[in-house]
Design a protein around this motif. Structure first.
Motif, PDB file in Angstrom:
ATOM      1  N   GLY A  60       0.813  -1.205   0.000  1.00 26.38           N
ATOM      2  CA  GLY A  60       0.000   0.000   0.000  1.00 26.38           C
ATOM      3  C   GLY A  60       0.844   1.252   0.000  1.00 26.38           C
ATOM      4  O   GLY A  60       0.468   2.252   0.621  1.00 26.38           O
ATOM      5  N   SER A  62       3.325   2.022  -3.097  1.00 28.35           N
ATOM      6  CA  SER A  62       3.469   2.434  -4.499  1.00 28.35           C
ATOM      7  C   SER A  62       2.181   2.212  -5.285  1.00 28.35           C
ATOM      8  O   SER A  62       1.988   2.819  -6.330  1.00 28.35           O
ATOM      9  CB  SER A  62       4.612   1.673  -5.167  1.00 28.35           C
ATOM     10  OG  SER A  62       5.829   1.943  -4.506  1.00 28.35           O
ATOM     11  N   PHE A  63       1.350   1.311  -4.825  1.00 27.00           N
ATOM     12  CA  PHE A  63       0.056   1.057  -5.471  1.00 27.00           C
ATOM     13  C   PHE A  63      -1.064   1.286  -4.472  1.00 27.00           C
ATOM     14  O   PHE A  63      -0.978   0.828  -3.337  1.00 27.00           O
ATOM     15  CB  PHE A  63      -0.046  -0.399  -5.963  1.00 27.00           C
ATOM     16  CG  PHE A  63       1.033  -0.803  -6.934  1.00 27.00           C
ATOM     17  CD1 PHE A  63       1.258  -0.086  -8.102  1.00 27.00           C
ATOM     18  CD2 PHE A  63       1.815  -1.915  -6.688  1.00 27.00           C
ATOM     19  CE1 PHE A  63       2.245  -0.471  -9.005  1.00 27.00           C
ATOM     20  CE2 PHE A  63       2.808  -2.313  -7.579  1.00 27.00           C
ATOM     21  CZ  PHE A  63       3.024  -1.584  -8.740  1.00 27.00           C
ATOM     22  N   PHE A  64      -2.102   1.973  -4.898  1.00 21.27           N
ATOM     23  CA  PHE A  64      -3.304   2.054  -4.061  1.00 21.27           C
ATOM     24  C   PHE A  64      -4.340   1.065  -4.621  1.00 21.27           C
ATOM     25  O   PHE A  64      -4.132   0.441  -5.659  1.00 21.27           O
ATOM     26  CB  PHE A  64      -3.839   3.497  -4.031  1.00 21.27           C
ATOM     27  CG  PHE A  64      -5.053   3.618  -3.154  1.00 21.27           C
ATOM     28  CD1 PHE A  64      -4.977   3.256  -1.815  1.00 21.27           C
ATOM     29  CD2 PHE A  64      -6.265   4.066  -3.660  1.00 21.27           C
ATOM     30  CE1 PHE A  64      -6.104   3.323  -0.997  1.00 21.27           C
ATOM     31  CE2 PHE A  64      -7.388   4.147  -2.850  1.00 21.27           C
ATOM     32  CZ  PHE A  64      -7.312   3.774  -1.515  1.00 21.27           C
ATOM     33  N   LEU A  65      -5.456   0.963  -3.926  1.00 13.98           N
ATOM     34  CA  LEU A  65      -6.489   0.011  -4.319  1.00 13.98           C
ATOM     35  C   LEU A  65      -7.247   0.452  -5.567  1.00 13.98           C
ATOM     36  O   LEU A  65      -8.067  -0.304  -6.080  1.00 13.98           O
ATOM     37  CB  LEU A  65      -7.475  -0.184  -3.167  1.00 13.98           C
ATOM     38  CG  LEU A  65      -6.835  -0.696  -1.870  1.00 13.98           C
ATOM     39  CD1 LEU A  65      -7.882  -0.775  -0.766  1.00 13.98           C
ATOM     40  CD2 LEU A  65      -6.184  -2.058  -2.093  1.00 13.98           C
ATOM     41  N   ASP A  66      -6.984   1.678  -6.051  1.00 18.05           N
ATOM     42  CA  ASP A  66      -7.675   2.098  -7.271  1.00 18.05           C
ATOM     43  C   ASP A  66      -7.248   1.259  -8.465  1.00 18.05           C
ATOM     44  O   ASP A  66      -8.048   1.003  -9.362  1.00 18.05           O
ATOM     45  CB  ASP A  66      -7.466   3.594  -7.534  1.00 18.05           C
ATOM     46  CG  ASP A  66      -6.004   3.985  -7.627  1.00 18.05           C
ATOM     47  OD1 ASP A  66      -5.140   3.228  -7.136  1.00 18.05           O
ATOM     48  OD2 ASP A  66      -5.714   5.052  -8.193  1.00 18.05           O
ATOM     49  N   ARG A  67      -5.974   0.839  -8.469  1.00 16.50           N
ATOM     50  CA  ARG A  67      -5.443   0.078  -9.603  1.00 16.50           C
ATOM     51  C   ARG A  67      -4.412  -0.910  -9.080  1.00 16.50           C
ATOM     52  O   ARG A  67      -3.288  -0.529  -8.767  1.00 16.50           O
ATOM     53  CB  ARG A  67      -4.795   1.017 -10.624  1.00 16.50           C
ATOM     54  CG  ARG A  67      -5.776   2.057 -11.176  1.00 16.50           C
ATOM     55  CD  ARG A  67      -5.124   2.951 -12.207  1.00 16.50           C
ATOM     56  NE  ARG A  67      -6.063   3.960 -12.661  1.00 16.50           N
ATOM     57  CZ  ARG A  67      -5.814   4.814 -13.645  1.00 16.50           C
ATOM     58  NH1 ARG A  67      -4.652   4.779 -14.274  1.00 16.50           N
ATOM     59  NH2 ARG A  67      -6.718   5.690 -14.013  1.00 16.50           N
ATOM     60  N   VAL A  68      -4.799  -2.152  -9.005  1.00 20.04           N
ATOM     61  CA  VAL A  68      -3.939  -3.166  -8.404  1.00 20.04           C
ATOM     62  C   VAL A  68      -3.450  -4.129  -9.486  1.00 20.04           C
ATOM     63  O   VAL A  68      -4.235  -4.903 -10.036  1.00 20.04           O
ATOM     64  CB  VAL A  68      -4.699  -3.962  -7.324  1.00 20.04           C
ATOM     65  CG1 VAL A  68      -3.812  -5.057  -6.737  1.00 20.04           C
ATOM     66  CG2 VAL A  68      -5.197  -3.029  -6.218  1.00 20.04           C
ATOM     67  N   PRO A  69      -2.144  -4.102  -9.795  1.00 21.92           N
ATOM     68  CA  PRO A  69      -1.615  -5.061 -10.768  1.00 21.92           C
ATOM     69  C   PRO A  69      -1.337  -6.401 -10.103  1.00 21.92           C
ATOM     70  O   PRO A  69      -0.873  -6.438  -8.960  1.00 21.92           O
ATOM     71  CB  PRO A  69      -0.303  -4.418 -11.209  1.00 21.92           C
ATOM     72  CG  PRO A  69       0.149  -3.637 -10.019  1.00 21.92           C
ATOM     73  CD  PRO A  69      -1.110  -3.198  -9.279  1.00 21.92           C
ATOM     74  N   THR A  70      -1.604  -7.484 -10.804  1.00 21.70           N
ATOM     75  CA  THR A  70      -1.280  -8.806 -10.258  1.00 21.70           C
ATOM     76  C   THR A  70       0.228  -9.005 -10.242  1.00 21.70           C
ATOM     77  O   THR A  70       0.800  -9.359  -9.208  1.00 21.70           O
ATOM     78  CB  THR A  70      -1.980  -9.894 -11.079  1.00 21.70           C
ATOM     79  OG1 THR A  70      -3.396  -9.673 -11.009  1.00 21.70           O
ATOM     80  CG2 THR A  70      -1.692 -11.284 -10.527  1.00 21.70           C
ATOM     81  N   PHE A  71       0.868  -8.758 -11.380  1.00 21.34           N
ATOM     82  CA  PHE A  71       2.332  -8.768 -11.461  1.00 21.34           C
ATOM     83  C   PHE A  71       2.783  -7.448 -12.091  1.00 21.34           C
ATOM     84  O   PHE A  71       2.149  -6.988 -13.043  1.00 21.34           O
ATOM     85  CB  PHE A  71       2.849  -9.892 -12.369  1.00 21.34           C
ATOM     86  CG  PHE A  71       2.637 -11.293 -11.847  1.00 21.34           C
ATOM     87  CD1 PHE A  71       2.763 -11.590 -10.492  1.00 21.34           C
ATOM     88  CD2 PHE A  71       2.342 -12.332 -12.730  1.00 21.34           C
ATOM     89  CE1 PHE A  71       2.578 -12.898 -10.032  1.00 21.34           C
ATOM     90  CE2 PHE A  71       2.162 -13.629 -12.276  1.00 21.34           C
ATOM     91  CZ  PHE A  71       2.281 -13.921 -10.919  1.00 21.34           C
ATOM     92  N   MET A 116       2.090  -5.659 -15.637  1.00 15.76           N
ATOM     93  CA  MET A 116       2.144  -4.224 -15.790  1.00 15.76           C
ATOM     94  C   MET A 116       3.619  -3.854 -15.879  1.00 15.76           C
ATOM     95  O   MET A 116       4.449  -4.406 -15.149  1.00 15.76           O
ATOM     96  CB  MET A 116       1.516  -3.511 -14.600  1.00 15.76           C
ATOM     97  CG  MET A 116       1.654  -2.009 -14.726  1.00 15.76           C
ATOM     98  SD  MET A 116       0.372  -1.144 -13.865  1.00 15.76           S
ATOM     99  CE  MET A 116       1.140  -0.992 -12.283  1.00 15.76           C
ATOM    100  N   ILE A 156      -1.872  -8.649  -1.542  1.00 20.05           N
ATOM    101  CA  ILE A 156      -2.677  -7.884  -0.586  1.00 20.05           C
ATOM    102  C   ILE A 156      -4.168  -7.967  -0.902  1.00 20.05           C
ATOM    103  O   ILE A 156      -4.979  -8.303  -0.056  1.00 20.05           O
ATOM    104  CB  ILE A 156      -2.233  -6.411  -0.618  1.00 20.05           C
ATOM    105  CG1 ILE A 156      -0.761  -6.325  -0.225  1.00 20.05           C
ATOM    106  CG2 ILE A 156      -3.147  -5.576   0.258  1.00 20.05           C
ATOM    107  CD1 ILE A 156      -0.427  -5.261   0.773  1.00 20.05           C
ATOM    108  N   GLN A 157      -4.521  -7.609  -2.120  1.00 18.98           N
ATOM    109  CA  GLN A 157      -5.941  -7.601  -2.478  1.00 18.98           C
ATOM    110  C   GLN A 157      -6.299  -8.912  -3.177  1.00 18.98           C
ATOM    111  O   GLN A 157      -5.656  -9.295  -4.158  1.00 18.98           O
ATOM    112  CB  GLN A 157      -6.263  -6.415  -3.393  1.00 18.98           C
ATOM    113  CG  GLN A 157      -7.728  -6.436  -3.873  1.00 18.98           C
ATOM    114  CD  GLN A 157      -8.076  -5.271  -4.775  1.00 18.98           C
ATOM    115  OE1 GLN A 157      -8.473  -4.215  -4.320  1.00 18.98           O
ATOM    116  NE2 GLN A 157      -7.936  -5.456  -6.080  1.00 18.98           N
ATOM    117  N   PHE A 158      -7.342  -9.560  -2.713  1.00 18.01           N
ATOM    118  CA  PHE A 158      -7.809 -10.776  -3.372  1.00 18.01           C
ATOM    119  C   PHE A 158      -8.617 -10.419  -4.603  1.00 18.01           C
ATOM    120  O   PHE A 158      -9.350  -9.434  -4.563  1.00 18.01           O
ATOM    121  CB  PHE A 158      -8.637 -11.619  -2.387  1.00 18.01           C
ATOM    122  CG  PHE A 158      -7.729 -12.371  -1.463  1.00 18.01           C
ATOM    123  CD1 PHE A 158      -7.060 -11.706  -0.443  1.00 18.01           C
ATOM    124  CD2 PHE A 158      -7.486 -13.729  -1.646  1.00 18.01           C
ATOM    125  CE1 PHE A 158      -6.174 -12.381   0.391  1.00 18.01           C
ATOM    126  CE2 PHE A 158      -6.598 -14.403  -0.813  1.00 18.01           C
ATOM    127  CZ  PHE A 158      -5.949 -13.739   0.207  1.00 18.01           C
TER     128      PHE A 158
END
Ligand SMILES: [Fe+3]
Ligand SMILES: [Fe+3]
Lengths: 282, 120, 282, 120
Positions: A60, A62-71, A116, A156-158
């Motif tokens: 949480g 460099s990436f927020f939950l608005d755009r979550v890359p898998t890799f 990404m 982090i995000q499922f």
């Protein structure tokens, strides 16, 4: 072509960085933990890698939950340490192995992965702490001894990726390194874990038995761990300990047969089972 | 996947034993997490310190969430959908040990938590 | 379970939106183009879909080169039209089919795809134009008649995904829709192309023969197009015409045997070969 | 993959027949594309219009690139690594038809371009 000279596994607990920032590495609490990294640091000095591929998850920062890359794969020339809320840390930025990053990205997409690709991004403790643990902190004004290729895995995000998918990415990573022109010596750092859970009524969960089993068998019996489900990881290692599956990317990039040169375990570092391994292809 | 059984469940708490950041908690806690994420920037931390309630309102947090943040109630923030990686940035504003936050999650005193969970 | 009621393919050229904004749809230049959309609009009214899955590429509007996802899936409740430099367009926002988006994301990750998952993002002409072409523009104060599930495919920065990977994503999309609880009627819109090239000395390249062959055979012989390389797409359809491979996601989600109810071609729309198809499972 | 053969190459131009946005042009044109991307925001367009050269300098554009933007030289901008999807936002500030930009890419007059390439 470039060459994989070894695979390292390690925890990347943020408190490790804090202990270093405060000069506590030699304290009674922390010394037994840091002592376990003397061997890997010597191994790094002796082996003189040019590039470290670091597989980690962002927390949480460099990436927020608005755009979550898998890799995500880094192709930047430079990665600054991100401000995680405590202000900038006094460590140098990381030079990027951009050429290898693009080569890996090409291989991934051709192999039907969907990364990404990041050209401008900062890195959190998930990359910083392993670099400090394995390279030592550079002197004031100094630089890190290796360039980095960061690989971010969403833990982090499922839905988080499966252990099997992490393994497959490691197979592509190996092919990418071994087809990369030049003679760079590359070390692969799988990071995260070991057992911990930060939230919910099970917070503070530790599983030293499972942690020890992981360290004992990640070299000799990776299939055991590769075949587990995401649910198994959460249950065995805790919701945040499930990060451990990122070590599989490193393990899959190594030979089936590897020598374990070093193994270290310490519990608890902050709220986490912690440790490391040093592997070489047999 | 969510909510592995846990013998140590505390009565009177409604955070699941192992909350996962899935679709539901993403939805529930989005504004709180977004506010917390913003505290990665020094200017935002200053604005937060200067007038915390105004800062929280700017992110559209409802009364219950603003109260949970104001009270630094880590248990309640997670119940409202906060994810620990984000709300930790709130803990950086007025530093508090992560083990205290862990104890709040577990519904235990800090001392019991250190002893029973972390073996210290 | 939800049901796929049909697959549509269409160009998404931005000038189409501009022509609509300026009330030029009935002009001599544009009328023959827009006439070809009368049938699809009637088909949409008759079929009353609840959800449109729209496969498209962003054109440097919602994503910059700092972070380029190969595939991205929308899970937002709402998607506003993005300002592409000309100011906001006077069309309503798009309601998101967030439940289906999450379900699809779950299926993708479980099937070893690595999407970026987007909860807060705007959409450019790649989604707007197909919605206008197939649904007609809502009256002032009105709403779009369907919810949308946007799927972004990187067709701009190399490496772009292979046509084969696009096809495979379509297979997962089908499984996701057909396992989605409820009785939603879902239409899939593959968008992009047809032949065009905007940059380099070959700018203005058009290939009406290949465009017609595409429209003639995308229903009956998709394997021909599925087996082509990315290089083939660039050479045959132009560097920006390579977008056409996104239609494969739609085509792969349909039965092997489909009926083509409608086919339309017009050249040039702005600098682009343009047209559409309407497919139903046979 | 880059640069499919093209019978219609014009002498005296150095944009490849089919430039692809690969690693090299990403690197080469990054600042220009980033500046152009920023013009998606109305405030940025205002700042660009108010003092174009200052705006370009803010993004660290070098002399050659600033000159190409100032001249609206679409051929040169692409040669310097600009990607059309981004630099189109510059064309939105003082509108110019995309076919003129296409003609500049092809190294042809607008009239010839419309006739020979687009059959108009
Ligand atoms: Fe971690
Ligand atoms: Fe397009």
């Amino acid at each position: 072509m470039a060459q994989i000279i070894g695979g390292l596994g390690t925890s990347h607990v943020p408190s490790i960085g804090v202990a270093l920032d405060r000069g506590l590495a030699g304290s009674d609490d922390w010394k037994p933990f840091f002592d376990g990294y003397d061997y890997p640091q010597k191994w790094m000095r002796d082996q003189r890698p040019d590039i470290a591929v670091v597989i980690f998850n962002d927390h949480g920062n460099s990436f927020f939950l608005d755009r979550v890359p898998t890799f995500a794969v880094g192709v930047a020339d430079n990665y600054a340490p991100v401000d995680e809320g405590w202000g900038p840390r006094n460590i140098p930025s990381f030079k990027g192995a951009a050429d290898l990053g693009w080569h890996f990205a090409d291989q991934l997409v051709e192999s039907h992965f969907d990364p990404m690709i990041c050209r401008e991004i900062e890195v959190d403790h998930g990359l910083q702490v392993p670099m400090e643990l394995f390279c030592g902190r550079p002197d004031e004004g100094g630089e890190w001894p290796v360039k980095v290729l960061p690989i971010w895995v969403n833990t982090i995000q499922f839905p988080i990726p499966t252990p099997q998918r992490c393994w497959e990415m490691g197979e592509v990573l190996r092919r990418a390194i071994e087809s990369f022109p030049g003679d760079d010596r590359v070390v692969i750092m799988g990071t995260g874990g070991l057992s911990h859970q930060l939230q919910g009524r099970r917070a503070g969960f530790l599983n030293p038995d499972a942690d020890r089993q992981w360290l004992d068998t990640i070299a000799s019996d990776p299939d055991h761990w590769r075949n587990m489900t995401r649910e198994d990881y959460v249950e065995t290692f805790g919701s945040e300990g499930a990060e451990l599956m990122m070590w599989l990317v490193m393990r899959a990039a190594m030979n089936r047969d590897v020598s374990m040169l070093h193994k270290h375990y310490f519990v608890p570092a902050s709220m986490t089972g912690a440790g490391c391994v040093v592997l070489e292809n047999a | 996947m969510a909510n592995a059984p846990d013998d140590q469940n505390q009565p009177g708490t409604d955070i699941p034993p192992t909350p996962l950041l899935d679709r539901d908690s993403n939805l529930r806690g989005y504004k709180l997490n977004k506010m917390a994420m913003s505290l990665g920037a020094p200017e935002s931390r200053q604005a937060f310190k200067a007038d915390e309630d105004a800062y929280l309102r700017r992110f559209g947090l409802d009364d219950a969430t603003r109260a949970a943040v104001a009270a630094r109630d880590w248990h309640e923030m997670v119940r409202l959908g906060g994810n620990l990686f984000f709300i930790l940035k709130i803990s950086a504003v007025d530093p508090v040990p992560i083990t205290s936050i862990g104890a709040a999650q577990a519904g235990m005193s800090h001392e019991d938590f250190l002893k029973e969970r972390l073996g210290k």
